[in-house]
Design a protein around this motif. Sequence first.
Motif, short mmCIF file in Angstrom:
data_model
loop_
_atom_site.label_atom_id
_atom_site.label_comp_id
_atom_site.label_asym_id
_atom_site.label_seq_id
_atom_site.Cartn_x
_atom_site.Cartn_y
_atom_site.Cartn_z
N GLU A 77 47.23 40.79 27.90
CA GLU A 77 46.23 39.74 27.63
C GLU A 77 46.77 38.77 26.58
O GLU A 77 46.56 37.56 26.67
N ARG A 97 49.22 39.29 39.33
CA ARG A 97 50.32 38.60 38.67
C ARG A 97 51.64 39.36 38.83
O ARG A 97 52.69 38.74 38.96
N GLY A 154 45.00 38.72 36.96
CA GLY A 154 44.39 37.77 36.04
C GLY A 154 42.89 37.96 35.95
O GLY A 154 42.31 38.88 36.53
N THR A 211 53.33 34.34 30.78
CA THR A 211 53.12 35.15 31.97
C THR A 211 54.42 35.59 32.62
O THR A 211 54.45 36.58 33.37
N CYS A 252 42.53 39.77 31.58
CA CYS A 252 43.36 40.36 32.63
C CYS A 252 42.88 41.78 32.94
O CYS A 252 42.04 42.33 32.23
#
Length: 478
Positions: free
Chosen positions: A52, A88, A82, A60, A144
């Motif tokens: 997070e 992700r 996410g 990311t 997240c």
Amino acid sequence: MTRRLLLSHLSLMLLVLLVLEVPFGIFYARSELSRFSYAAQQGAMTLAEVCEDKMEHGLTADLPELARAYGRRTGSRVLVAGHRGIVRTDTAVRALVGRDLSAEPDISSALRDQPAVGTRSDPSTGAEVLFVTVPGGSDAAVGCVVRTVYALGPLKAKVHATWLVLAAVGLGVLAAVSLIGFALARSIARPVQALERATAQLAEGRITDPPATDHGPPELRRLAASFTRTATRLQHLLQAQQAFASEASHQLKTPLTSLRLRLENFEPHLAPCAQDSLDKALGELERLSRMVQGLLALARLENSAIRPEAVDLNAVVTDRADIWTAFADEQRVDIIVAGTEAVWVWAVPGALEQIIDNLLSNALRVSPPHTTITLATASAKEGSRTPPVAELHVLDQGPGMSEAERHRAFDRFWRAADADHDGTGLGLPMVRQLTHASGGETSLEAAPGGGLDAVVRLRCAASRTHREHPDRRNRGPG
């Protein structure tokens, strides 16, 4: 006895082991799963906070390497999504990257800030796995979602190994307890077996191997000592009775014979009016002599322990009928033998001859002239009795007996109230004693058409196992 004691001991110990080990094994398996789940949940929450923070600062690109490093360290599959449930990174299936998994129950629950922990089957391998799905975020907004999946195979292998250890420990304990229990059971069973052997020897008339009084528990030692004293006392009593039975006949025959001779010597000097009294006195003396002989015969029979032997029943019946025919002719009574098939029975040597002699003697006393005495033999049908028996029937056509009289007829010295003969009341008791000694039974029944039916039942013997039978027959009526 040793086997039963050992089985009871092992059964109790097995029950104790089951009560102790099974709950422990179940508790251990549950506690290991709980501990593993807690550790996985704590690790996933830490990873979620880091992910997070990376996403909040726009890093990311670091998420795939972070997930792979965590997966390698913990041996798990890591999925990071996410705040909208878009994947992700996934360390196992890269094709899932970019897909929306917000509809899956655990992802949906984590997006609502509710962690999800549980087990399920892996669709690709079919193995059971543990999944931990936690939200990442420091406030009400979920930044997240992290899902970690662990294979439960290693954990189950560890639990199974623990079960095997418990089973091995239990078997070891049972083996040790078996050795101890066997030693204890033998220490208890040996004195009991010695007592059993001594009891069997005492039943045969003499103890040659008395039980030891210094082995086994104190209670069995005291029992062995008490049994030895009792057996010694019984042997002394049996020896005294045997001595009486063997010596009394010689001691009693002499005075009875002398008394008979003295009474007979009076006959030439008595007045005719006293002749009847002398005859009655001689008759009572003869009856007393027979009674003494009967009592001595019963005493010898009760003190003896002779094993039965195989005897041809029909051969003995035919032989005794031939001998008694002359006496029956004097009373104008016929003797008929029915049954020609050879029947072998178990009987004490010489007993069958005495049984038939006594029954024929009683039948002749009550049979009127021109009547018939029937000796009939029959073997039981196959399967009708266990073991099969053979029956000997001695039927007369005399006055018979009532049911009450038939029950009392085997009592010693009992005679019917209307009896006009000089019987001693010992013939039928001797018949029953001889029959019991041979392993059989005897009874009196009402004969068809009137009279009495004396029935003797003896166990059948297989004649093929005895090539010859004992020839111990009396040569005259007993």
